[in-house]
Design a protein around this motif. Structure first.
Motif, PDB file in Angstrom:
ATOM      1  N   LEU A  24       0.827  -1.206   0.000  1.00  0.00           N
ATOM      2  CA  LEU A  24       0.000   0.000   0.000  1.00  0.00           C
ATOM      3  C   LEU A  24       0.857   1.250   0.000  1.00  0.00           C
ATOM      4  CD1 LEU A  24      -2.840  -0.814   2.537  1.00  0.00           C
ATOM      5  CD2 LEU A  24      -3.057  -0.442   0.084  1.00  0.00           C
ATOM      6  N   GLY A  33      -3.864   4.146  -1.825  1.00  0.00           N
ATOM      7  CA  GLY A  33      -2.906   3.616  -0.851  1.00  0.00           C
ATOM      8  C   GLY A  33      -2.159   4.772  -0.251  1.00  0.00           C
ATOM      9  N   GLY A  34      -0.963   4.515   0.231  1.00  0.00           N
ATOM     10  CA  GLY A  34      -0.153   5.597   0.794  1.00  0.00           C
ATOM     11  C   GLY A  34       0.293   5.276   2.191  1.00  0.00           C
ATOM     12  N   PHE A  36      -0.282   6.618   5.123  1.00  0.00           N
ATOM     13  CA  PHE A  36      -1.207   6.638   6.249  1.00  0.00           C
ATOM     14  C   PHE A  36      -1.948   5.305   6.360  1.00  0.00           C
ATOM     15  CE2 PHE A  36      -4.867   8.005   8.723  1.00  0.00           C
ATOM     16  CZ  PHE A  36      -4.229   8.749   9.703  1.00  0.00           C
ATOM     17  N   VAL A  37      -2.546   4.881   5.234  1.00  0.00           N
ATOM     18  CA  VAL A  37      -3.273   3.608   5.240  1.00  0.00           C
ATOM     19  C   VAL A  37      -2.306   2.461   5.516  1.00  0.00           C
ATOM     20  CG1 VAL A  37      -4.781   2.129   3.944  1.00  0.00           C
ATOM     21  CG2 VAL A  37      -4.829   4.559   3.541  1.00  0.00           C
ATOM     22  N   LEU A  40      -1.586   2.208   9.078  1.00  0.00           N
ATOM     23  CA  LEU A  40      -2.720   1.684   9.847  1.00  0.00           C
ATOM     24  C   LEU A  40      -2.810   0.166   9.692  1.00  0.00           C
ATOM     25  CD1 LEU A  40      -5.493   4.355   9.220  1.00  0.00           C
ATOM     26  CD2 LEU A  40      -4.273   3.882  11.329  1.00  0.00           C
ATOM     27  N   VAL A  41      -2.593  -0.313   8.454  1.00  0.00           N
ATOM     28  CA  VAL A  41      -2.677  -1.761   8.232  1.00  0.00           C
ATOM     29  C   VAL A  41      -1.577  -2.467   9.028  1.00  0.00           C
ATOM     30  CG1 VAL A  41      -2.396  -3.571   6.512  1.00  0.00           C
ATOM     31  CG2 VAL A  41      -3.808  -1.573   6.010  1.00  0.00           C
ATOM     32  N   SER A  43      -0.157  -1.431  11.733  1.00  0.00           N
ATOM     33  CA  SER A  43      -0.450  -1.450  13.166  1.00  0.00           C
ATOM     34  C   SER A  43      -1.572  -2.431  13.475  1.00  0.00           C
ATOM     35  CB  SER A  43      -0.805  -0.075  13.713  1.00  0.00           C
ATOM     36  OG  SER A  43      -0.816   0.891  12.740  1.00  0.00           O
ATOM     37  N   ALA A  44      -2.512  -2.564  12.513  1.00  0.00           N
ATOM     38  CA  ALA A  44      -3.579  -3.539  12.727  1.00  0.00           C
ATOM     39  C   ALA A  44      -2.980  -4.941  12.854  1.00  0.00           C
ATOM     40  CB  ALA A  44      -4.579  -3.478  11.587  1.00  0.00           C
ATOM     41  N   ALA A  47      -1.730  -5.223  16.236  1.00  0.00           N
ATOM     42  CA  ALA A  47      -2.861  -5.265  17.165  1.00  0.00           C
ATOM     43  C   ALA A  47      -3.446  -6.664  17.211  1.00  0.00           C
ATOM     44  CB  ALA A  47      -3.911  -4.247  16.730  1.00  0.00           C
ATOM     45  N   LEU A  48      -3.562  -7.257  16.025  1.00  0.00           N
ATOM     46  CA  LEU A  48      -4.064  -8.627  15.937  1.00  0.00           C
ATOM     47  C   LEU A  48      -3.169  -9.570  16.731  1.00  0.00           C
ATOM     48  CD1 LEU A  48      -6.083 -10.535  14.548  1.00  0.00           C
ATOM     49  CD2 LEU A  48      -4.434 -10.777  12.695  1.00  0.00           C
ATOM     50  N   THR A 125      -0.122   4.572  16.738  1.00  0.00           N
ATOM     51  CA  THR A 125      -1.171   3.602  17.035  1.00  0.00           C
ATOM     52  C   THR A 125      -0.711   2.606  18.091  1.00  0.00           C
ATOM     53  OG1 THR A 125      -1.507   3.746  14.662  1.00  0.00           O
ATOM     54  CG2 THR A 125      -2.919   2.246  15.865  1.00  0.00           C
TER      55      THR A 125
END
Lengths: 138, 771
Positions: A24, A33-34, A36-37, A40-41, A43-44, A47-48, A125
């Motif tokens: 992304l 994309g980029g 920022f996204v 976030l992905v 960090s997700a 997080a998972l 995040t």
């Protein structure tokens, strides 16, 4: 709340999500994309992992304290703007190399800036995530 | 090269932590080499060769006229040499004076930044760039005054200095902008060439007073003087550097720098003369009341700053020459005396002049330096201070707005100067040996070498004034509009002017001063008894405005931020509602809204899902259900985005929703079940507020879509995105290229938010008394 299914799935999902976040990040300049996204992905993904294995394990996997990620990302973004100084241009003037790389496309300071955003977003995040989950620990 | 030399202090400040990895001693020596090499660079590149007027320019914000324009002229050179020269002495001195201090590395960071910003002030031609450096000196000064931050007094003084000079700086910024409005120029060199336009403008007086607001606070003129004596809480090298030799002279620098634009205006000359005169006399008197060595020196510095302001106010070429000579002489002797005061403090453990005496037996080298500096301060032949005093008298005797009053004030202040010199630098070293504790010891070589050199420079410049004469004459033409060449070339400095009135007056000052010093015991007893009524002191006004500020902050916090998140949201929504509906219903034509839009089946489905989940959020009895339902709302809003062609926005929304739900779950996982629900009346209130906001937003969006969208931006970005930004995703190219500065600001805000979360959660009630 340890679940074998989640843990096994996470083991495979984590690298894929991270790869996807890079994807992304690098495609962002030409298609959706980029940084920022992407950030976030990524960090997700962590997080998972922290849900599946616990926050301590997630921290161990990350190895680096998220605050340093924030600092690194901010410095990188700032530095990408300062590269223009070397050719006596104004702050944040984009500089591009003429070389075309497979996968990345053209390399230039905006990409570096986006990478900075990516790292900052991961740092922010995860810092919030880790702090909150530590706080609510009994 | 000039730009690099200015910024080198900041670069070094970044390297300090790494240098300290090699050990404290070598690191401090290496860092101290920086001002020394800068000094040599300025001396050999500009001082000795005829390279003055050299300028450099780099575009910075060309659209606003803010560019990095740096100029090194004779006037700037004088300051640059003082800054780096005294800087060298102070840097070396500190390496010993603060050798044991745990925060020596921080000290060098602050003081290097300070040096760089000071050099920036004096070399910037662009007023906005100068202003940025101006603010940097305030900030680094704040950090240095509050260096002993565990002491209440240090923190108080640091705040005071920052707030006084900071609010002055705001005035200065406004003044700069007004000057820009009048002339359309941002550079001193351009503004100084158009005094006619400026002085005939209706904005002239506001601009002048605003600029003076900045200069007076920085140079501690009455009634803003009180922060300077308090700033003596700083470590002594800092006082020597910032609060006598350099920073407090930034205001003087500015007044003289901008003098060509204001020169000749009666308001300019009157204001400067009055304020300078009052400051000069008041401070000289206050100096005699002190017993702390550093406070005496602080008040005499104030007095000198008043003198310099007064001289600019007199405004003749001779007065300007006197100002520059007095400034150089002061930097040399006052820098010396402050460092000597530090050495005395270091050697005896006290700075109280009543407790020390006859120290020359123990500190012979320091005694020599102190004596030379004191003689220069008192204006004794053949020191440089003598030339300064002669010029000062000559300038004050010239015809001016206030006639002989000016001279009388100058004479009195000079007399007090002689007395203060005796008090602060002669009596501690001569007479009966007296010290409070153990035997005093001499300063080390790294400490005294600096102030011995500055003391002897005062003697050297006095004996051979031709060293500086030429440059001073050139500097006068830098700060005086249209100085005739004949005047400039006839300006030279000499020690001996023959037997004339001025010489007689100088000698009379000295003689009178010595007489006063002989009867000092009785006189001081009287002076120390006289106290001004407290309410007359401007520092009371400062304290009062601070307490008002804090009280009003408490009040607004109580009303606006009472700790209940629901009240914040209510307040925000009500504000939004009032402002939006006001402009919506008063300024716009609502008839353009058409209520007939084609609706597709999946739009209805999405709307239904969003509505149902919202109702679920409100009605659910468990936290987890509420969070999950809220997540569904978010996800389906993202679906709307993706349907209407905003894939970037949709992707971000999906990820944000996911992460938010995870965070929520983490938090509420540990929370107990809902204990009680809000009252029905509250719920009805919330319902009406939510409906009103929803309705207003709907009307707003219908309004926006009913009008035709301007297409020029879209076309512009569409055309240039690939050509200039080398990317086809316009959204991303805007984020990282066109508007990268905004993005940078946003990620900084986000980072602060993360740190804020961390700080709020980690700060326990028992740590600091906060909740």
């Amino acid at each position: 709340m340890k679940s074998i299914i989640l843990q096994t799935a996470t083991r495979y999902l984590l690298p894929m999500l991270l790869l996807f976040s890079f994807f992304l990040l690098f495609r962002g300049h030409n298609s959706p994309g980029g940084g920022f996204v992407g950030g976030l992905v990524a960090s997700a993904a962590y997080a998972l992992y922290s849900i599946a294995f616990g926050v301590e394990e997630a921290k161990k996997l990350l190895r680096i304290e998220p605050v340093y990620l924030i600092a690194t990302g901010l410095m990188l973004a700032l530095f990408s703007g300062m590269i223009a100084f070397f050719s006596f241009d104004t702050f944040m003037t984009a500089k591009w190399s003429d070389l075309n790389f497979p996968l990345f496309g053209k390399l230039g300071t905006p990409l570096l800036f986006d990478l900075g955003v990516y790292i900052v977003v991961i740092g922010i995040t995860l810092k919030i995530l880790f702090t909150i989950s530590e706080e609510v620990k009994p | 090269m000039l730009l690099f030399s200015v910024l080198s202090g900041i670069i070094v400040a970044c390297l300090v932590p790494f240098l300290f990895k090699f050990g404290r001693k070598p690191a401090s020596i290496i860092i101290s080499m920086v001002p020394l090499s800068l000094f040599l660079y300025y001396l050999f590149n500009f001082g000795i060769t005829d390279n003055l007027g050299y300028s450099e320019s780099i575009e910075f914000f060309p659209a606003l006229g803010v560019n990095l324009n740096f100029v090194m002229d004779s006037y700037a050179l004088i300051f640059a040499l003082i800054i780096t020269g005294i800087g060298t002495a102070v840097f070396f001195y500190s390496s010993y004076y603060l050798a044991e201090h745990p925060y020596l590395d921080r000290f060098y960071i602050y003081i290097s930044i300070f040096m760089a910003s000071m050099l920036g002030i004096v070399t910037s031609d662009n007023m906005v760039i100068m202003f940025i450096f101006w603010e940097l000196t305030s900030i680094s000064s704040f950090l240095l005054i509050g260096f002993k931050h565990r002491e209440e007094k240090s923190r108080y003084s640091a705040w005071q200095a920052l707030l006084v000079t900071g609010s002055g700086a705001l005035a200065l910024l406004a003044g700069i902008l007004l000057l820009y409005v009048i002339t359309g120029k941002m550079n001193f060199s351009e503004i100084n060439a158009m005094p006619g336009i400026i002085q005939s403008s209706t904005l002239f007086l506001p601009a002048m007073f605003l600029v003076l607001g900045g200069a007076f606070t920085k140079s501690a003129q009455m009634p803003f003087h009180f922060w300077l004596p308090n700033a003596m809480e700083a470590p002594t090298p800092v006082s020597a550097y910032l609060h006598s030799a350099t920073m407090v002279k930034a205001g003087i620098y500015l007044m003289a720098r901008i003098n060509p634009a204001f020169q000749g205006a009666i308001e300019w000359e009157t204001t400067l003369t009055i304020f300078g005169g009052i400051t000069m006399l008041f401070a000289a008197y206050m100096a005699l009341k002190q017993t702390d060595l550093k406070r005496i020196l602080a008040y005499t510095t104030l007095s000198v700053l008043g003198t310099l302001t007064l001289l600019i106010g007199i405004g003749t070429p001779l007065a300007m020459q006197a100002m520059l000579v007095y400034l150089i002489a002061h930097a040399l002797y006052k820098g010396t005396l402050f460092l000597v005061a530090g050495a005395i403090d270091h050697g005896t453990g006290t700075r109280n002049i009543d407790e020390i005496g006859g120290l020359r037996k123990f500190m012979p080298i320091t005694a020599v330096a102190a004596t030379l500096a004191a003689f220069s301060m008192a204006g004794v032949l053949p020191l440089f201070g003598f030339i300064g005093k002669e010029l000062l008298y000559e300038a004050a005797l010239q015809p001016n707005l206030f006639g002989y009053t000016t001279f009388a004030i100058v004479f009195l202040a000079a007399l007090f100067g002689v007395v203060a010199a005796g008090m602060s630098a002669i009596f501690p070293f001569f007479g009966q040996a007296k010290y409070p504790n153990s035997k005093p010891h001499e300063a080390s070589f790294t400490m005294y070498s600096g102030y011995v050199i500055t003391a002897f420079l005062g003697l050297l410049f006095g004996l051979l004034p031709m060293i500086v004469s030429d440059n001073v004459a050139k500097a006068v033409s830098d700060i005086y509009y249209n100085l005739p060449v004949a005047v400039s070339s006839s300006m030279y400095l000499a020690l001996w002017h023959g037997f004339n009135l001025v010489l007689f007056l100088s000698l009379a000052t000295l003689a009178l001063g010595i007489v006063i010093l002989m009867f000092r015991k009785k006189l001081f007893a009287i002076i120390r008894k006289i106290n001004l009524p407290e309410y007359l002191l401007p520092s009371k006004g400062y304290d009062m405005s601070i307490s008002i500020l804090i009280a009003s902050a408490r009040l607004t916090t109580k009303v606006l931020q009472n700790g209940y998140l629901r009240n914040y949201i209510t307040l925000i929504l009500i504000t939004l509602l009032i402002l939006t509906s006001y402009s919506l219903f008063t300024f716009s034509d609502l008839s353009v809204i058409s209520l007939y839009h084609p609706v597709t089946i999946y739009e209805i489905i999405i709307a239904a899902i969003i509505t149902i989940s919202t109702i679920l959020v409100v009605k659910s009895s468990g936290r987890l259900q509420a969070v999950a339902a809220l997540g569904v709302v978010g996800i389906f809003v993202a679906v709307v985005f993706s349907i209407y062609g905003a894939p970037d926005l949709a992707m971000t929304q999906y990820s944000i929703e996911t992460l938010t739900v995870i965070l929520f779950v983490l938090v509420i996982y540990k929370l107990p079940k809902f204990m009680h629900y809000s009252k029905f009346s509250h719920r009805m209130q919330d319902f009406f507020l939510a409906s009103a906001v929803g309705l207003t937003m709907t009307i707003l969006i219908l309004m926006v879509t009913a009008n035709e969208m301007p297409t020029e931006f879209k076309e512009y970005y569409g055309k240039t995105s690939y050509l200039l930004g080398k990317g086809r995703n316009i959204v991303n190219v805007i984020l990282v290229d066109y508007r990268a500065l905004d993005t940078l600001g946003e990620i900084v805000v986000l980072s602060l938010a993360a740190l804020g979360v961390f700080a709020l959660l980690k700060l326990k009630k028992d740590d600091r008394g906060f909740e």
